[in-house]
Scaffold this active site. Structure first.
Site, PDB file in Angstrom:
ATOM      1  N   PRO A   2       0.826  -1.209   0.000  1.00 25.22           N
ATOM      2  CA  PRO A   2       0.000   0.000   0.000  1.00 25.22           C
ATOM      3  C   PRO A   2       0.860   1.259   0.000  1.00 25.22           C
ATOM      4  O   PRO A   2       1.694   1.455   0.881  1.00 25.22           O
ATOM      5  CB  PRO A   2      -0.807  -0.114   1.292  1.00 25.22           C
ATOM      6  CG  PRO A   2      -0.590  -1.505   1.783  1.00 25.22           C
ATOM      7  CD  PRO A   2       0.708  -1.960   1.231  1.00 25.22           C
ATOM      8  N   GLU A   3       0.679   2.080  -1.012  1.00 22.69           N
ATOM      9  CA  GLU A   3       1.346   3.380  -1.075  1.00 22.69           C
ATOM     10  C   GLU A   3       0.249   4.443  -1.013  1.00 22.69           C
ATOM     11  O   GLU A   3      -0.898   4.128  -0.708  1.00 22.69           O
ATOM     12  CB  GLU A   3       2.176   3.476  -2.363  1.00 22.69           C
ATOM     13  CG  GLU A   3       3.162   2.312  -2.503  1.00 22.69           C
ATOM     14  CD  GLU A   3       3.983   2.359  -3.782  1.00 22.69           C
ATOM     15  OE1 GLU A   3       4.117   3.446  -4.365  1.00 22.69           O
ATOM     16  OE2 GLU A   3       4.503   1.304  -4.195  1.00 22.69           O
TER      17      GLU A   3
END
Length: 278
Positions: A2-3
């Site tokens: 997850p960015e």
DNA sequence: AGCTACTCCTGGTAGC
DNA sequence: TGCTACCAGGAGTAGC
């Protein structure tokens, strides 16, 4: 992984369900997920109401209140494999639910994390958790002029520099590679050698890449990132270099190269992103 | 200042 | 089929 786009998606989707809810119970199944003492974590959360849910870099933040009084924040970082799952209290969250937060509507917010790298904080000092974070790439403060100046001050290769959360907050391995390709910049380019026009190109590339990824709810691989509703993102099919080693560049057809830069898998097109053009 | 190496973790997979 | 070895990687830290 997850960015920024994935965390943004999660926050947007959870916000209407969480804001206004009171935390009725807290269950920590894996103590390592919680930063600080467990009794403090429990007492800081139990009985508080979630007033706001927002994002800073790759962190998500729930502002908490007791009555009308501010009561600190629940802060989280999903790192590699962390997920947030909002489910009925009767549902089995699976073997990797590390922390579960029971709400007053009977639902439970599960912090699910197979590899246990994710972290949760209950704190009144947000600045302590997020000390030294760089600017938000989608905020007004992140301007082409700021980026040009900041790049000039750093003698560092673009790839590790853009991954550095102290330089810009929110980019990770996927979106750094995608942004550099969109800007037609080689990942080993030294930051201070960039002309202002190329800094502007990088600025535009970062923003466009992030916005496009957010609009498709982020990128999903394997069993990793899912939206809180359990849906995969839809941006992985749009990726131009990440995970595409050996496959033709979507711009010019040249095979995408995968190398290791600062211990990170790095993907680029040797033709679109030449080494020397600065 | 900026680099490398190491740590934390475990599911998935390549190789035999 | 079944085993082992290795890989992925965000961020913190140590040492050069």
């Amino acid at each position: 992984m997850p960015e920024l786009p994935e965390v943004e998606t999660i926050v947007r989707q959870l916000e209407p369900a969480l804001v206004g809810r009171t935390i009725a119970a807290v269950q920590v199944r894996w103590p390592g997920t919680v930063v600080g003492s467990l009794p403090a974590f429990h007492s800081a959360l139990r009985g508080t109401r979630i007033a706001r849910l927002w994002r800073r870099g790759k962190f998500f933040v729930a502002d908490l209140v007791r009555g009308r009084m501010r009561a600190g924040h629940l802060v989280g970082h999903l790192r590699m494999t962390g997920r947030l799952l909002l489910a009925p209290g009767t549902a089995d969250p699976g073997p990797w639910a590390r922390v579960s937060v029971g709400l007053d509507d009977g639902r439970v917010l599960h912090f699910v994390d197979t590899r246990k790298f994710g972290r949760l904080w209950a704190t009144e000092r947000l600045d302590a958790v997020m000390a030294g974070l760089g600017p938000e790439p989608l905020a007004k403060e992140f301007t082409p002029a700021w980026l040009a100046r900041a790049l000039r001050a750093r003698r560092r290769r673009l790839k590790p520099l853009l991954l550095d959360q102290g330089f810009i907050a929110g980019l990770g391995n996927i979106y750094v590679d995608e942004s550099l390709h969109a800007a037609r910049l080689h990942p080993l380019t030294l930051a201070h050698t960039l002309r202002a026009s190329l800094a502007r190109r990088l600025h535009l590339a970062i923003r466009r890449t992030l916005r496009a990824a957010i609009s498709r709810e982020g990128s999903s691989f394997d069993t990793f990132y899912r939206t809180p509703g359990g849906r995969p993102g839809r941006y992985q099919t749009r990726l131009r270099v990440y995970g595409r080693a050996g496959r033709p560049c979507r711009t010019c057809g040249t095979p995408i190269v995968r190398t290791l830069v600062a211990q990170r898998a790095t993907h680029f097109c040797p033709r679109c992103q030449p080494r020397t053009e600065t």
